[in-house]
Design an enzyme around this catalytic site. Sequence first.
Site, PDB file in Angstrom:
ATOM      1  N   HIS A 170       0.848  -1.225   0.009  1.00 28.29           N
ATOM      2  CA  HIS A 170       0.043   0.002   0.073  1.00 28.29           C
ATOM      3  C   HIS A 170       0.926   1.330   0.044  1.00 28.29           C
ATOM      4  O   HIS A 170       1.448   1.691   1.084  1.00 28.29           O
ATOM      5  CB  HIS A 170      -0.898   0.169   1.168  1.00 28.29           C
ATOM      6  CG  HIS A 170      -1.772  -1.191   1.403  1.00 28.29           C
ATOM      7  ND1 HIS A 170      -3.138  -0.710   1.205  1.00 28.29           N
ATOM      8  CD2 HIS A 170      -1.409  -2.417   1.688  1.00 28.29           C
ATOM      9  CE1 HIS A 170      -3.835  -2.283   1.701  1.00 28.29           C
ATOM     10  NE2 HIS A 170      -2.641  -2.939   1.789  1.00 28.29           N
ATOM     11  N   GLU A 180      -9.011  -0.340  -5.209  1.00 30.06           N
ATOM     12  CA  GLU A 180      -9.954  -1.063  -4.070  1.00 30.06           C
ATOM     13  C   GLU A 180     -11.088  -0.641  -3.668  1.00 30.06           C
ATOM     14  O   GLU A 180     -11.472   0.441  -3.678  1.00 30.06           O
ATOM     15  CB  GLU A 180      -8.980  -1.167  -2.699  1.00 30.06           C
ATOM     16  CG  GLU A 180      -9.444  -2.011  -1.484  1.00 30.06           C
ATOM     17  CD  GLU A 180      -8.839  -1.830  -0.330  1.00 30.06           C
ATOM     18  OE1 GLU A 180      -7.860  -3.148   0.022  1.00 30.06           O
ATOM     19  OE2 GLU A 180      -8.208  -0.888   0.120  1.00 30.06           O
ATOM     20  N   SER A 227     -19.627  -1.287   3.678  1.00 28.75           N
ATOM     21  CA  SER A 227     -20.447  -2.317   3.915  1.00 28.75           C
ATOM     22  C   SER A 227     -21.971  -1.811   3.995  1.00 28.75           C
ATOM     23  O   SER A 227     -22.870  -2.809   4.231  1.00 28.75           O
ATOM     24  CB  SER A 227     -20.137  -3.193   5.144  1.00 28.75           C
ATOM     25  OG  SER A 227     -19.944  -2.126   6.074  1.00 28.75           O
ATOM     26  N   HIS A 283     -11.533  -5.097  -0.546  1.00 28.47           N
ATOM     27  CA  HIS A 283     -10.928  -4.888   0.918  1.00 28.47           C
ATOM     28  C   HIS A 283     -10.842  -6.076   1.717  1.00 28.47           C
ATOM     29  O   HIS A 283      -9.899  -6.578   2.128  1.00 28.47           O
ATOM     30  CB  HIS A 283     -11.328  -3.697   1.700  1.00 28.47           C
ATOM     31  CG  HIS A 283     -10.695  -3.428   2.769  1.00 28.47           C
ATOM     32  ND1 HIS A 283     -11.058  -3.824   4.121  1.00 28.47           N
ATOM     33  CD2 HIS A 283      -9.402  -3.029   3.030  1.00 28.47           C
ATOM     34  CE1 HIS A 283     -10.218  -3.645   4.912  1.00 28.47           C
ATOM     35  NE2 HIS A 283      -8.992  -2.981   4.225  1.00 28.47           N
ATOM     36  N   GLU A 308      -7.301 -12.158   8.377  1.00 30.71           N
ATOM     37  CA  GLU A 308      -6.001 -11.723   9.008  1.00 30.71           C
ATOM     38  C   GLU A 308      -5.753 -11.811  10.469  1.00 30.71           C
ATOM     39  O   GLU A 308      -4.836 -11.949  10.971  1.00 30.71           O
ATOM     40  CB  GLU A 308      -6.015 -10.086   8.368  1.00 30.71           C
ATOM     41  CG  GLU A 308      -4.816  -9.270   9.043  1.00 30.71           C
ATOM     42  CD  GLU A 308      -4.814  -7.969   8.647  1.00 30.71           C
ATOM     43  OE1 GLU A 308      -5.846  -7.701   7.801  1.00 30.71           O
ATOM     44  OE2 GLU A 308      -3.683  -7.198   8.511  1.00 30.71           O
ATOM     45  N   ASP A 349       2.989  -5.455   2.716  1.00 34.15           N
ATOM     46  CA  ASP A 349       1.619  -4.616   2.998  1.00 34.15           C
ATOM     47  C   ASP A 349       2.265  -3.169   3.195  1.00 34.15           C
ATOM     48  O   ASP A 349       3.144  -2.940   2.410  1.00 34.15           O
ATOM     49  CB  ASP A 349       1.227  -5.086   4.448  1.00 34.15           C
ATOM     50  CG  ASP A 349      -0.339  -5.131   4.624  1.00 34.15           C
ATOM     51  OD1 ASP A 349      -0.720  -4.419   3.492  1.00 34.15           O
ATOM     52  OD2 ASP A 349      -0.819  -5.887   5.439  1.00 34.15           O
TER      53      ASP A 349
HETATM   54 ZN   LIG Z   1      -2.941  -5.066   2.827  1.00 31.31          ZN
END
Ligand SMILES: [Zn+2]
Length: 406
Positions: A67, A140, A144, A178, A208, A309
Amino acid sequence: VNLISPKWIVTCDDSFNIFEDYSIVFDENIIDIDLYSKILEKYPDAKTIEVSNSSILMPGLINTHIHLEFSANKTSLKYGDFILWLNSVIKNRDHLVEKATKELSDLIKNGTTTIGAISSYGYELDSCANSPMNVIFFNEVIGSKPDMIDTLFADFKARVKNSKAHESDNFKSAVAIHSPYSVHPFLIREVLKIADQNQMPVTAHFLESDQEREWLDSSKGAFEEFFKNFLNQTSSLTTPEEFIKQFQNSTNLSFTHCVEVDKNHLKMIDDCGASVIHCPNSNRLLSKKTLNIESLDELDNINLAIGTDGLSSNYSLNLFDELKSALFMHTSIEPNTLSQKLLYSATKGGAKALGVSNRGSIEKNKIADMILFDLDVESKDDIALHTILHEKNITHTFIRGKNELH
Ligand SMILES: [Zn+2]
């Protein structure tokens, strides 16, 4: 054409072949690999690039999950617990996304030649498109709340259109969901339709943390309060299984993290032909577990790739740092075996995950993305391990055959 004769060529091909005292001829692509005497006969006019007699040539590294938008701030985030971290990211978000992409040239210096850039807002688009780096640009989608779906989908489509307009030999647009907990299933469905129609690579964060797993399985745990406070939502909109099922038609699919997966999830991931992207440092800081690498092989050789990441969950974007961490984390695998596996996952494994099969290894006809560094190693059996332990000084980073380090 160019000619290099390093001490070792670490091909990172499927057999992990390593050549000693071979030469390589390349322009934008790798033309030939053979003994020096034969190469001289075949290509008498090749231009020799001088290298030391202890040099190693290997494919450029592929950082499949990064990112760049979260590069500005390294020290204001809370680590150790996923929910604390998520809250601190949201609190610091404006500051975090301000500066995007000064990292790209550092990445090239550190030997990375391809990245999978996860883009939340598209702020880093121009930097990525203008860099010599090969970029798979993952637009991305996140959100929700049902009443926000139309707006979010429109914003997503605008970003995809914008990134598609920048496509080139070294820049391809792609799609990121995401996570299962943060994207509405309707939105996922619509976004994946676009991805599948356009054969774009697809990626998603997946399982995760234990809190994420608990929320998806039973709508309980630490996520409960978070969703109530921020989104007025009291139950999960999907399960891990329902989530994976949505990706059945996706090509070049990858799931990142996967530290909380069980055998059934892995079976489903395998059935989709998806890769698993491992981010060891991020998992060490945010999750309570690391990825069970051996479980990927047990099932049916699920392809493994590596990512750093972003700097919101790591101290470095240098993929060699990441490999070093992984080497010391996975203590149940013999270090030489593990090192070869890791180098493969950071090169050809990464290429598979991102759908760039013409890169990631030193083989005839592949694009000449290669790095060169000095390291005195006596036996080829030790090269992978010593490369991860000692590699410091990259002298050449070739992308499409052009050295980007001057
Ligand atoms: Zn990530």
